[in-house]
Design an enzyme around this catalytic site. Sequence first.
Site, PDB file in Angstrom:
ATOM      1  N   ASP A 159       0.840 -22.225  13.766  1.00 26.96           N
ATOM      2  CA  ASP A 159       0.411 -21.863  14.953  1.00 26.96           C
ATOM      3  C   ASP A 159       1.427 -21.369  15.951  1.00 26.96           C
ATOM      4  OD1 ASP A 159      -1.673 -21.077  16.691  1.00 26.96           O
ATOM      5  OD2 ASP A 159      -1.911 -23.369  17.579  1.00 26.96           O
ATOM      6  N   GLY A 215      -5.234 -22.691  28.625  1.00 24.65           N
ATOM      7  CA  GLY A 215      -4.409 -21.945  29.248  1.00 24.65           C
ATOM      8  C   GLY A 215      -2.964 -22.384  29.078  1.00 24.65           C
ATOM      9  N   ASN A 216      -2.651 -23.585  28.685  1.00 22.34           N
ATOM     10  CA  ASN A 216      -1.435 -24.300  28.670  1.00 22.34           C
ATOM     11  C   ASN A 216      -0.783 -23.785  27.308  1.00 22.34           C
ATOM     12  OD1 ASN A 216      -2.366 -26.918  30.531  1.00 22.34           O
ATOM     13  ND2 ASN A 216      -0.289 -26.268  30.636  1.00 22.34           N
ATOM     14  N   SER A 217      -1.822 -23.515  26.418  1.00 25.31           N
ATOM     15  CA  SER A 217      -1.389 -23.214  24.865  1.00 25.31           C
ATOM     16  C   SER A 217      -0.099 -22.507  24.913  1.00 25.31           C
ATOM     17  CB  SER A 217      -2.490 -22.711  23.977  1.00 25.31           C
ATOM     18  OG  SER A 217      -3.410 -23.696  23.665  1.00 25.31           O
ATOM     19  N   GLY A 249       0.250 -26.474  -4.476  1.00 14.61           N
ATOM     20  CA  GLY A 249      -1.074 -26.120  -5.197  1.00 14.61           C
ATOM     21  C   GLY A 249      -1.880 -27.013  -5.634  1.00 14.61           C
ATOM     22  N   HIS A 256      -2.583 -18.685  17.947  1.00 18.58           N
ATOM     23  CA  HIS A 256      -3.883 -18.573  18.239  1.00 18.58           C
ATOM     24  C   HIS A 256      -4.125 -17.823  19.669  1.00 18.58           C
ATOM     25  CE1 HIS A 256      -3.344 -22.598  20.396  1.00 18.58           C
ATOM     26  NE2 HIS A 256      -4.343 -21.858  21.260  1.00 18.58           N
TER      27      HIS A 256
END
Length: 389
Positions: free
Chosen positions: A142, A218-220, A276, A112
Amino acid sequence: MSDTNTSRLPLYIAATSLIVLLVLAGLSTFVYIQTQSELSDLRERMTELQSRIELIDGSGSNGIRDQKVYALTEKSVVQILNKQTGLDGLEPTASGSGFIYDKKGNIITNYHVIEEAETIEVTFLDGETVKAVLIGADPYSDLAVLKVETSQEKLKQVTLGNSSELSVGDTIYAVGAPFGLSWSLTKGVVSQIGRTLPTSGGYSVVGVIQVDAAINPGNSGGPLLNSLAEVVGVNTAIQSETGMFSGVGFAISSVLIQKVVPSLIEKGRYDHSWVGIAGSDVTPSIAEKMDLTESRGFLVISVVEDSPAERAGIRSGNKTEVVDGRNMTLGGDVITHIDNKTVRKLEDLLAYLEYQTEPGDKIILRTIRDGQILDIEVTLGVRPPPQTE
């Protein structure tokens, strides 16, 4: 031999000798430079090893240990800027953190952080900024891998730890750039392990680490460290009603990193196992309506067309009833085990599929159907990419 050729012979010998000497001098210089570089690298490794040994021994106060953890990591952490076209050309759209994965210039961050980026810039501790290329991304975990071209001296790779060895209460550290404040260190403890975090396409990341170390925008993408300065996770999200840190942060586990990242580097993607099905955890009200003896397991409400579940004969719901004041589709299979492992709820099913299987594997789902127990073999497929609106 003529007198002319005889007179030129010493000149040939001298020229040849000079060329040989120049080559030898060049080789010696090259060997010297390489040796000095290797010695410098070796000294740095020895210093790092000594620091890690001191961390293992537990020598020094808590403050000293914190400083050593940071010192072992600061050169491995980078700041990442996502730029996209705006009214004034390329403009910063998002920022985050990342860390150096290997000496080849591969850098790990969150998907992200770089999503939809047209240009990605990476800034190192010394202030140098270089452009990065996205070589692999996985929205479902992610995670993303960037690659940069820079000097080997800057590529100080992290040491990956084993997040499965974490326990609630263990000391952890987060390094990153909250609010653009680069190379900030925060400290806390592991609040819980095995959390579930919603992500793209209606799926969830499982096995997530919950921490109370301050994690802010900002830590991501930055590293979550254990007390030995090993990376045990990627700081990813916070749970807050204000958008600011409120004591609940989350990190993707290093176990998942070690599964996903090599594939991102090699193929640019990671293939997740897929069955599924969609449904609901069994509640006491559902158990009562379906005459189940206990309220655990996963109720299949729908089966995706032409999915592994449909091909294996997993049954979806076939009747609508009111459960706890709302309409619900019942009558589908209730999954209670996967390969003899108990399924209490969907998280158990997802965790097993994510960490213990690969597409193409055959699994056995034990289900309850109309009061009978059935063992159904399913050949796992590849989870489709998230749908974009």
